[in-house]
Design a protein around this motif. Structure first.
Motif, PDB file in Angstrom:
ATOM      1  N   ARG A 175       0.830  -1.193   0.000  1.00 38.39           N
ATOM      2  CA  ARG A 175       0.000   0.000   0.000  1.00 38.39           C
ATOM      3  C   ARG A 175       0.871   1.252   0.000  1.00 38.39           C
ATOM      4  O   ARG A 175       1.873   1.316   0.678  1.00 38.39           O
ATOM      5  N   LYS A 176       0.453   2.228  -0.759  1.00 40.78           N
ATOM      6  CA  LYS A 176       1.144   3.507  -0.810  1.00 40.78           C
ATOM      7  C   LYS A 176       0.234   4.592  -0.252  1.00 40.78           C
ATOM      8  O   LYS A 176      -0.961   4.611  -0.568  1.00 40.78           O
ATOM      9  N   PRO A 177       0.773   5.453   0.598  1.00 42.25           N
ATOM     10  CA  PRO A 177      -0.072   6.516   1.158  1.00 42.25           C
ATOM     11  C   PRO A 177      -0.580   7.443   0.062  1.00 42.25           C
ATOM     12  O   PRO A 177       0.162   7.838  -0.843  1.00 42.25           O
ATOM     13  N   LYS A 178      -1.844   7.804   0.156  1.00 45.01           N
ATOM     14  CA  LYS A 178      -2.436   8.707  -0.824  1.00 45.01           C
ATOM     15  C   LYS A 178      -2.033  10.136  -0.498  1.00 45.01           C
ATOM     16  O   LYS A 178      -2.228  10.600   0.621  1.00 45.01           O
ATOM     17  N   PRO A 179      -1.472  10.844  -1.460  1.00 45.96           N
ATOM     18  CA  PRO A 179      -1.092  12.238  -1.192  1.00 45.96           C
ATOM     19  C   PRO A 179      -2.314  13.115  -0.995  1.00 45.96           C
ATOM     20  O   PRO A 179      -3.290  13.033  -1.744  1.00 45.96           O
ATOM     21  N   GLN A 180      -2.277  13.937   0.043  1.00 50.92           N
ATOM     22  CA  GLN A 180      -3.373  14.853   0.337  1.00 50.92           C
ATOM     23  C   GLN A 180      -3.082  16.213  -0.284  1.00 50.92           C
ATOM     24  O   GLN A 180      -2.022  16.793  -0.077  1.00 50.92           O
ATOM     25  N   GLN A 181      -4.023  16.684  -1.062  1.00 50.99           N
ATOM     26  CA  GLN A 181      -3.879  17.974  -1.706  1.00 50.99           C
ATOM     27  C   GLN A 181      -4.611  19.036  -0.890  1.00 50.99           C
ATOM     28  O   GLN A 181      -5.807  18.905  -0.626  1.00 50.99           O
ATOM     29  N   THR A 182      -3.869  20.048  -0.482  1.00 52.70           N
ATOM     30  CA  THR A 182      -4.475  21.112   0.302  1.00 52.70           C
ATOM     31  C   THR A 182      -5.318  22.009  -0.589  1.00 52.70           C
ATOM     32  O   THR A 182      -4.995  22.233  -1.757  1.00 52.70           O
ATOM     33  N   GLU A 183      -6.417  22.499  -0.033  1.00 54.87           N
ATOM     34  CA  GLU A 183      -7.323  23.358  -0.776  1.00 54.87           C
ATOM     35  C   GLU A 183      -7.186  24.816  -0.382  1.00 54.87           C
ATOM     36  O   GLU A 183      -7.992  25.654  -0.771  1.00 54.87           O
ATOM     37  N   VAL A 184      -6.175  25.145   0.404  1.00 57.44           N
ATOM     38  CA  VAL A 184      -5.910  26.525   0.790  1.00 57.44           C
ATOM     39  C   VAL A 184      -4.457  26.850   0.448  1.00 57.44           C
ATOM     40  O   VAL A 184      -3.620  25.955   0.329  1.00 57.44           O
ATOM     41  N   SER A 185      -4.159  28.110   0.293  1.00 57.13           N
ATOM     42  CA  SER A 185      -2.805  28.527  -0.048  1.00 57.13           C
ATOM     43  C   SER A 185      -1.931  28.600   1.199  1.00 57.13           C
ATOM     44  O   SER A 185      -2.421  28.654   2.336  1.00 57.13           O
ATOM     45  N   ALA A 186      -0.631  28.618   0.960  1.00 57.15           N
ATOM     46  CA  ALA A 186       0.306  28.724   2.072  1.00 57.15           C
ATOM     47  C   ALA A 186       0.163  30.067   2.781  1.00 57.15           C
ATOM     48  O   ALA A 186       0.328  30.160   4.003  1.00 57.15           O
ATOM     49  N   ASN A 187      -0.174  31.112   2.025  1.00 60.28           N
ATOM     50  CA  ASN A 187      -0.349  32.426   2.637  1.00 60.28           C
ATOM     51  C   ASN A 187      -1.543  32.445   3.599  1.00 60.28           C
ATOM     52  O   ASN A 187      -1.515  33.134   4.617  1.00 60.28           O
ATOM     53  N   SER A 188      -2.604  31.688   3.262  1.00 60.02           N
ATOM     54  CA  SER A 188      -3.774  31.633   4.150  1.00 60.02           C
ATOM     55  C   SER A 188      -3.418  30.979   5.477  1.00 60.02           C
ATOM     56  O   SER A 188      -3.818  31.443   6.547  1.00 60.02           O
ATOM     57  N   ILE A 189      -2.651  29.884   5.411  1.00 58.59           N
ATOM     58  CA  ILE A 189      -2.243  29.199   6.635  1.00 58.59           C
ATOM     59  C   ILE A 189      -1.285  30.085   7.431  1.00 58.59           C
ATOM     60  O   ILE A 189      -1.367  30.170   8.663  1.00 58.59           O
ATOM     61  N   THR A 190      -0.380  30.783   6.738  1.00 59.75           N
ATOM     62  CA  THR A 190       0.547  31.694   7.419  1.00 59.75           C
ATOM     63  C   THR A 190      -0.206  32.818   8.116  1.00 59.75           C
ATOM     64  O   THR A 190       0.104  33.179   9.263  1.00 59.75           O
ATOM     65  N   GLY A 191      -1.213  33.382   7.425  1.00 53.55           N
ATOM     66  CA  GLY A 191      -2.005  34.444   8.036  1.00 53.55           C
ATOM     67  C   GLY A 191      -2.736  33.977   9.275  1.00 53.55           C
ATOM     68  O   GLY A 191      -2.832  34.714  10.269  1.00 53.55           O
ATOM     69  N   GLN A 192      -3.230  32.726   9.249  1.00 51.21           N
ATOM     70  CA  GLN A 192      -3.907  32.182  10.416  1.00 51.21           C
ATOM     71  C   GLN A 192      -2.944  32.027  11.582  1.00 51.21           C
ATOM     72  O   GLN A 192      -3.279  32.337  12.741  1.00 51.21           O
ATOM     73  N   LEU A 193      -1.716  31.597  11.308  1.00 49.41           N
ATOM     74  CA  LEU A 193      -0.723  31.442  12.373  1.00 49.41           C
ATOM     75  C   LEU A 193      -0.333  32.793  12.958  1.00 49.41           C
ATOM     76  O   LEU A 193      -0.159  32.933  14.174  1.00 49.41           O
ATOM     77  N   VAL A 194      -0.196  33.797  12.105  1.00 47.97           N
ATOM     78  CA  VAL A 194       0.175  35.130  12.585  1.00 47.97           C
ATOM     79  C   VAL A 194      -0.939  35.717  13.446  1.00 47.97           C
ATOM     80  O   VAL A 194      -0.685  36.294  14.517  1.00 47.97           O
ATOM     81  N   ASP A 195      -2.195  35.557  13.003  1.00 51.65           N
ATOM     82  CA  ASP A 195      -3.311  36.103  13.775  1.00 51.65           C
ATOM     83  C   ASP A 195      -3.447  35.418  15.133  1.00 51.65           C
ATOM     84  O   ASP A 195      -3.727  36.073  16.147  1.00 51.65           O
ATOM     85  N   SER A 196      -3.277  34.098  15.161  1.00 51.97           N
ATOM     86  CA  SER A 196      -3.429  33.374  16.431  1.00 51.97           C
ATOM     87  C   SER A 196      -2.241  33.588  17.349  1.00 51.97           C
ATOM     88  O   SER A 196      -2.336  33.332  18.555  1.00 51.97           O
TER      89      SER A 196
END
Length: 312
Positions: free
Chosen positions: A97-118
């Motif tokens: 079995r090979k792990p299925k790659p997960q494709q993110t549906e948000v941009s890296a900037n969105s995740i970065t902005g969430q980290l900065v705000d929190s």
């Protein structure tokens, strides 16, 4: 040790990486046969010199023996109590079995902005900050009673901390993995020890140690289009984590006895199992006394991102 702390660490890092580049083989082995050992090579050479059925059988028997030993070693290494992730990876490889790659549906900037705000601390009480600074000053004055805490780290302490470093972990911004750190020669380790003492005495660290490679891991059963659904994993420089382990070994005997016995997080030889056992024991005692047990669970959102810390 003289000079700028950043340039000194940069020079040491380049020396380690250059030495690794010259010493560690790169690329794949062509015509690789699993289980092939030096004994198999000698038997194969004997078969080339005298191609008889007996020599061929000896070679095949030795090769099958080596493969069986590798199989038993792989099966015995599957241990869910130590590392369930490694065990499941081994089982999935055996099953093909090979792990299925997960494709993110948000941009890296969105995740970065969430980290900065929190991670913002706009409502920090100034009185609380002053009280922390006063308490720190008191602790520094008390350090005179136990000056051994500020003594230079010894080579034996470095070896003990290095022994506890786990291999197979990801590298940080300086590109030095733990496996490379554990196999450094004595000359490199002695320089690193001197550098650690320099950082401690000057109360400074290289700028690269303040950086981290952040990898966003999707939380299970969470919508992938929401930046809050990702757990950030920060990959720090391995030598920096080694210095933290050196400091921990010195302060742990002093801090650990002062912690509450009921605290299990971030403590040696304790885990969530201790808390579950404590809760179960109290429920059983209350049941025997024909009483009810109340339980309050507090889940703090983004705990590690929102905790107050003194900005350096």
């Amino acid at each position: 040790m003289e000079g700028d702390i950043n340039s000194a660490y940069s020079s040491w890092t380049k020396s380690v990486l250059n030495a690794a580049k010259m010493s560690i083989p790169r690329g794949c082995r062509k015509n690789h046969v699993p289980g092939w050992t030096e004994t198999c090579q000698n038997l194969y050479q004997a078969f080339i010199n005298n191609p008889t059925v007996q020599n061929a059988d000896k070679l095949m028997d030795e090769l099958m023996k080596c493969k069986r030993e590798r199989w038993h070693e792989a099966v015995s290494s599957v241990d869910f109590t130590h590392s369930s992730r490694k065990a499941w990876l081994s089982l999935n490889k055996l099953r093909g079995r090979k792990p299925k790659p997960q494709q993110t549906e948000v941009s890296a900037n969105s995740i970065t902005g969430q980290l900065v705000d929190s991670g913002k601390h706009s409502n920090v009480d100034k009185k609380f900050g002053r009280s922390i600074n006063n308490e720190l000053s008191c602790l520094l004055r008390q350090e005179a009673e136990s000056p051994h805490l500020m003594n230079d780290f010894t080579f034996q302490e470095l070896l003990e901390s290095l022994r506890l470093v786990k291999c197979g972990k990801a590298q940080g911004p300086d590109l030095i993995p733990p496996d490379m750190l554990k196999n450094l020669p004595v000359t490199f380790l002695k320089w690193l020890l001197t550098f650690f003492n320099w950082c401690k005495n000057e109360n400074k660290i290289p700028k690269i140690w303040r950086q981290a490679l952040v990898v966003a891991i999707p939380k299970p059963n969470k919508p992938l289009n929401d930046p809050k659904s990702y757990r950030p994993i920060s990959l720090l420089c391995t030598p920096f984590k080694l210095l933290e382990r050196l400091i921990l070994q010195r302060i742990d005997p002093i801090v650990d006895p002062k912690l509450p016995k009921t605290q299990a997080g971030f403590r040696r030889e304790k885990s969530t199992v201790d808390q579950v056992g404590l809760l179960t024991g109290r429920i059983e005692k209350a049941f025997q006394r024909q009483e009810k047990t109340g339980l309050i669970l507090v889940d703090l959102t983004a705990t590690y991102d929102t905790v107050w810390r003194k900005e350096c």
